[in-house]
Scaffold this active site. Structure first.
Site, PDB file in Angstrom:
ATOM      1  N   ILE A  33       0.836  -1.200   0.000  1.00 40.33           N
ATOM      2  CA  ILE A  33       0.000   0.000   0.000  1.00 40.33           C
ATOM      3  C   ILE A  33       0.869   1.248   0.000  1.00 40.33           C
ATOM      4  CG2 ILE A  33      -1.705   1.320   1.306  1.00 40.33           C
ATOM      5  CD1 ILE A  33      -2.889  -1.314   2.268  1.00 40.33           C
ATOM      6  N   ARG A  52      -3.468   1.127  10.789  1.00 32.48           N
ATOM      7  CA  ARG A  52      -3.952   0.466  11.987  1.00 32.48           C
ATOM      8  C   ARG A  52      -4.073   1.478  13.117  1.00 32.48           C
ATOM      9  NH1 ARG A  52      -5.837  -2.902   9.478  1.00 32.48           N
ATOM     10  NH2 ARG A  52      -5.419  -5.133   9.405  1.00 32.48           N
ATOM     11  N   GLU A  92     -12.308   1.031  18.484  1.00 32.04           N
ATOM     12  CA  GLU A  92     -13.304   1.224  17.428  1.00 32.04           C
ATOM     13  C   GLU A  92     -14.624   0.575  17.821  1.00 32.04           C
ATOM     14  OE1 GLU A  92     -11.726  -0.054  13.674  1.00 32.04           O
ATOM     15  OE2 GLU A  92     -10.141   1.445  13.682  1.00 32.04           O
ATOM     16  N   HIS A 116     -13.395   3.509   9.642  1.00 27.60           N
ATOM     17  CA  HIS A 116     -12.668   2.344   9.127  1.00 27.60           C
ATOM     18  C   HIS A 116     -13.244   1.904   7.775  1.00 27.60           C
ATOM     19  CE1 HIS A 116      -9.937  -1.105  10.657  1.00 27.60           C
ATOM     20  NE2 HIS A 116      -9.837  -0.989   9.357  1.00 27.60           N
ATOM     21  N   GLY A 169     -11.483   2.010   4.842  1.00 26.58           N
ATOM     22  CA  GLY A 169     -10.420   1.776   3.863  1.00 26.58           C
ATOM     23  C   GLY A 169     -10.721   0.685   2.867  1.00 26.58           C
TER      24      GLY A 169
END
Length: 529
Positions: free
Chosen positions: A151, A231, A260, A278, A280
């Protein structure tokens, strides 16, 4: 027929692949969720997302039949990988499915923070027209990429399209790879001093927890932007809030958090923070890829393939070499280990693997295959590539692997040397035409035979008439010899015979063979089992 249990919702594309394979695919009913540990033991594979916790207790209850856990996603935080490894259960995931979506979301947050898009959107929708919401351009700025894996490298490529300068930090990246990518690699503190914006793409480990703490955040130039789509927990969130409130940082884009969802919203509500829950991997394309990639990995694992994204396989399957070429080497290694251990006939204490001319990418898995074969020869409990090293360590078996560049006679040679109970056995093998396994050395004897079927191995005095006596004795026992291979060592009065038999030799027949004055030892090895 394999049975696969789906414990969490899975995109229909992956379900279709699993069903098309001929497997029985069962979706866990909510009413049965409390009984998951009991139910999972009736399946060969269990597929989960993040909702189901695959605990050690669940795995132990399902051990025996359950062979694979498929985690539809990158992270495996909800799977007890250590327990799965101990039980020989393979854990696979979908490590590449959301690479593009996570990369694009990183830039979505970076642009949103740089140009204050959410603030402008909220103001406009509320009836305002605030043209004083001034942002910053990316062109000419330096982007620091922390974690330069798949990534991070994609983020860097897109940053260049924005005419940004890119520096990176990754202690595990091969320097040669960094040079090929034409990216300057820096120590973390040096990167932070130079970066106008940083993006984070590291896993959460004890080493990376709170990696960006107050001291490191203070190294960033005033007004720098911080983006985290990796993360939660890598940034000290209290320190980040303090830096934002003081004006030291220009803004932050956060898709992940230490908790979370966050119990306290003090950070996400800050006016210079763009926060997403979250997301992504939350694109239609990524969800479909995650589903299909996980399904493919589960099916490949059930089929015994090494071309899989396994979390707990002790080697990177197919890394650096074509996976289709690995299987013959693995078969050769496992066969040599099994045959040598059967011939040893004593508790295994030490195993040494010597590899000549074998590609570096193959050495670790092939050595593991030798170990698995040796352990399988004498253990009733299940041994596989996942738990072989764990089993050997638990039994105090010493394992040594030695690599050599060139062998005098063979382009590639794999040798297994086993010792235990005061005895030792050494076998060497190679592949003919890249696929056909052959034993080419046996305790110092040079000969060649296929290690398959029922083999009768005899060491005898090198005198006339031995082969005739063997043939007569076996013929009287109605045992047919399929083929025979003979060898002797120069300067010695001993010879070796390896016979492949169509029928097994009974203990009585073996006793008669050993009673022959010319025969020094006789062992039967059944590699067909």
């Amino acid at each position: 027929m394999h049975r696969i249990l789906i414990a969490d919702p899975l995109d229909p594309a992956g379900l279709a692949l699993l069903t098309a394979s001929g497997a029985e695919v069962v979706t866990l009913a909510e009413a049965d969720r409390p009984r998951l540990a009991e139910i999972a033991g009736d399946f060969d594979a269990l597929v989960v997302r993040s909702a189901t916790k695959v605990t050690a207790e669940l795995l132990r209850a399902a051990a025996g039949r359950l062979a694979v856990v498929g985690r539809a996603g990158i992270g495996v935080d909800n799977v007890d990988v250590a327990a799965a490894t101990e039980l020989g259960i393979l854990v696979v995931n979908a490590p590449t499915a959301n690479l593009l979506s996570a990369t694009e979301h990183t830039f979505a947050l970076l642009l949103a923070v740089a140009r204050r898009v959410p603030e402008a959107d909220a103001s406009t929708k509320a009836g305002g027209w605030d043209r004083k919401l001034t942002g910053v351009e990316l062109q000419g700025k330096t982007l620091g990429v922390i974690g330069f894996g798949r990534i991070g490298q994609r983020v860097a490529a897109r940053a260049r399209a924005f005419e940004m300068k890119v520096v990176a930090h990754d202690p595990y990246l091969d320097p040669a790879a960094a040079r090929r990518l034409e990216v300057e690699m820096l120590p973390l503190d040096d990167l932070l001093r130079r970066a106008h914006a940083v993006t984070i793409h590291t896993p959460l480990t004890e080493q990376t927890r709170n990696l960006l703490d107050a001291a490191r955040l203070a190294l960033l130039p005033r007004g720098a932007l911080v983006i985290n789509c990796g993360r939660g927990g890598v940034i000290d969130e209290a320190a980040l809030l303090s830096a934002l409130e003081s004006g030291a940082l220009g803004g932050a884009g956060l898709d992940v958090f230490a908790e979370e969802p966050p119990a306290d919203r003090w950070l996400v509500r800050h006016p210079r923070v763009v926060a997403t829950p979250h997301l992504g991997a939350q694109t239609r394309e990524a969800q479909e890829r995650t589903s299909t990639e996980t399904a493919e990995m589960v099916l490949a694992a059930l089929a015994g393939s090494f071309a899989i994204a396994a979390v707990n396989l002790p080697f990177r399957a197919g890394a650096g070499a074509a996976p289709g070429r690995l299987e013959p080497y693995m078969h050769l290694g496992e066969t040599l280990g099994k045959m040598a251990c059967l011939l040893l006939g004593a508790p295994l204490e030490r195993l040494q693997v010597d590899a000549w001319g074998i590609e570096e990418a193959y050495r670790q898995p092939v050595s593991l295959a030798v170990l698995k074969g040796a352990l399988t020869a004498f253990m009733d409990e299940g041994v596989n590539y996942v738990n072989a090293e764990h089993v050997a360590e638990g039994r105090g078996i010493e394992v040594v692997v030695v690599s050599h560049s060139v062998h005098a006679e063979h382009a590639q040679l794999l040798a297994a040397s086993l010792a235990g109970g005061g005895r030792s056995v050494e076998l060497g093998g190679t592949l003919v035409a890249g696929r056909d396994p052959r034993v080419v050395s046996f305790g110092g004897y040079r000969l060649e035979f296929r290690p398959q079927g029922r083999l009768l191995v005899l060491e005898n005095r090198d005198v006339p008439g031995v082969v005739g006596k063997l043939g007569t004795l076996l013929g009287e026992a109605r045992i047919n010899i399929a083929d025979i291979h003979l060898a002797r060592r120069d300067g010695e009065e001993k010879a070796l015979a390896v016979l492949r038999l169509d029928q097994p030799a009974s203990e009585a027949v073996l006793a008669r063979l050993r009673a022959l004055p010319e025969v020094l030892s006789a062992h039967q090895v059944d590699l067909a089992r």
